[in-house]
Design an enzyme around this catalytic site. Sequence first.
Site, mmCIF file in Angstrom:
data_model
loop_
_atom_site.group_PDB
_atom_site.id
_atom_site.type_symbol
_atom_site.label_atom_id
_atom_site.label_comp_id
_atom_site.label_asym_id
_atom_site.label_seq_id
_atom_site.Cartn_x
_atom_site.Cartn_y
_atom_site.Cartn_z
ATOM 1 N N GLY A 82 0.800 -1.219 0.000
ATOM 2 C CA GLY A 82 0.000 0.000 0.000
ATOM 3 C C GLY A 82 0.833 1.270 0.000
ATOM 4 C CD GLN A 83 -0.698 7.319 0.432
ATOM 5 O OE1 GLN A 83 -1.757 7.052 1.004
ATOM 6 N NE2 GLN A 83 -0.325 8.555 0.181
ATOM 7 C CG ASP A 97 -6.887 -12.739 3.855
ATOM 8 O OD1 ASP A 97 -6.996 -12.003 4.867
ATOM 9 O OD2 ASP A 97 -7.839 -12.981 3.096
ATOM 10 C CB ILE A 98 -4.119 -9.616 8.018
ATOM 11 C CG1 ILE A 98 -5.152 -8.719 7.343
ATOM 12 C CG2 ILE A 98 -2.724 -9.136 7.796
ATOM 13 C CD1 ILE A 98 -5.961 -7.960 8.309
ATOM 14 C CE1 TYR A 105 -9.139 2.996 7.438
ATOM 15 C CE2 TYR A 105 -9.794 5.252 7.886
ATOM 16 C CZ TYR A 105 -8.805 4.303 7.698
ATOM 17 O OH TYR A 105 -7.487 4.680 7.774
ATOM 18 C CE LYS A 108 -7.236 1.729 10.317
ATOM 19 N NZ LYS A 108 -6.002 0.930 10.371
ATOM 20 C CB ILE A 110 -0.418 9.760 4.334
ATOM 21 C CG1 ILE A 110 -0.696 9.378 5.801
ATOM 22 C CG2 ILE A 110 1.070 9.738 4.025
ATOM 23 C CD1 ILE A 110 -0.037 10.247 6.830
#
Length: 321
Positions: free
Chosen positions: A13-14, A54-55, A145, A149, A175
């Site tokens: 990812g980013q 895959d987590i 999301y 979190k 970010i």
Amino acid sequence: MISETILVTGACGQLGTEIVTELRKRYGSSSVIATDVVRPTHQGLLDGPFELLDITNQAQLVALLSKYRVTQLYHLAAILSAKGEQDPKLAWHVNFTGYIAVLDAAVAYGKIAKLYFPSSIAVFGNDTPKQNTPQQTVTDANTVYGISKFAGERFSAYYYKHHGLDIRSLRYPGIISHSTMPGGGTTDYAVHIYHEAVLKGRYTSFLSADTYLPMMYMPDALKATFALMDAEAIQITERGSYNLGAMSFCPEDVAKAIRVHIPEFEIDYAPDSRQQIADTWPQSIDDSVARADWGWKPDYDLSAMTADMLHHVRERYLVTV
Ligand code: NAD
Ligand code: SER
């Protein structure tokens, strides 16, 4: 060089791409195991070990931790805010169920000295104070999301208390970076705008002109992440997640900053469903606890970031000026 073996989830990812690159500089390429559900394409991820993971598969994660004798875990895998609203059950499954799988894998394996879990400004909501949002305040998240979190933050504190896991966490603002494109968030416009400015000289923003949000340039995000992870455990007084700030701007501010370098740059506005998410988030962040505990201080403001972003984005597309 300090001897650590570090496994990173969501490495493609980013943030993952840049965190893996930086960790490999610090600890050596073979000591940083990049993992993701997709295969890496970015050059920075190709010079060391990579495993498909895959987590939500706890057993496979425990096997990888044992195979590589991992000592630190950076858990970055997630579905971001806007993408998560398109499939809320998937967002909950990856972001919350997946995080519990990671925590339980770390406990079962028993040799993780430090675990990093990024949270987000998305934990805040309509009733949160929007200016200088305090560390301890209302966290009435509106997206799956944000809810996942915040639940993750509370489970971090719970596993620290009940299992002794040294989990550290930052509530990142949006970010901005040039190496990798963002993965489906509400703040993505602040990356896209630089690419479109260089490629087309114009941009249509999916957030309105005056939508102020907390933002941060990638070098500052890396600086904060490693300062937190390098801090002595006794310095960490916040075991949920630290507020983290750098700058606050709206799309019109970015357009003005870009016009310093590209005077003919044009912007127009077509707000979409991401506007409703942005409207519930803070406009600026009080990060005084992070500053006091482990010395946080950002380096980049909008004008310094814009000059650097345009330089790198032009380089990427081989645009000469
Ligand atoms: P991203 O979307 O760019 O990358 C997430 C990565 O997770 C992707 O490579 C994806 O393939 C992977 N992934 C998705 N589902 C997975 C699964 N089931 N198993 C393993 N990997 C999976 O996100 P990012 O911007 O790099 O964010 C990294 C972390 O930082 C996330 O936890 C995110 O919530 C947090 N964060 C990011 C920002 C930001 O502005 N980029 C802001 C706040 C918090
Ligand atoms: N940049 C992220 C998003 O917009 C914030 O966590 O989803």
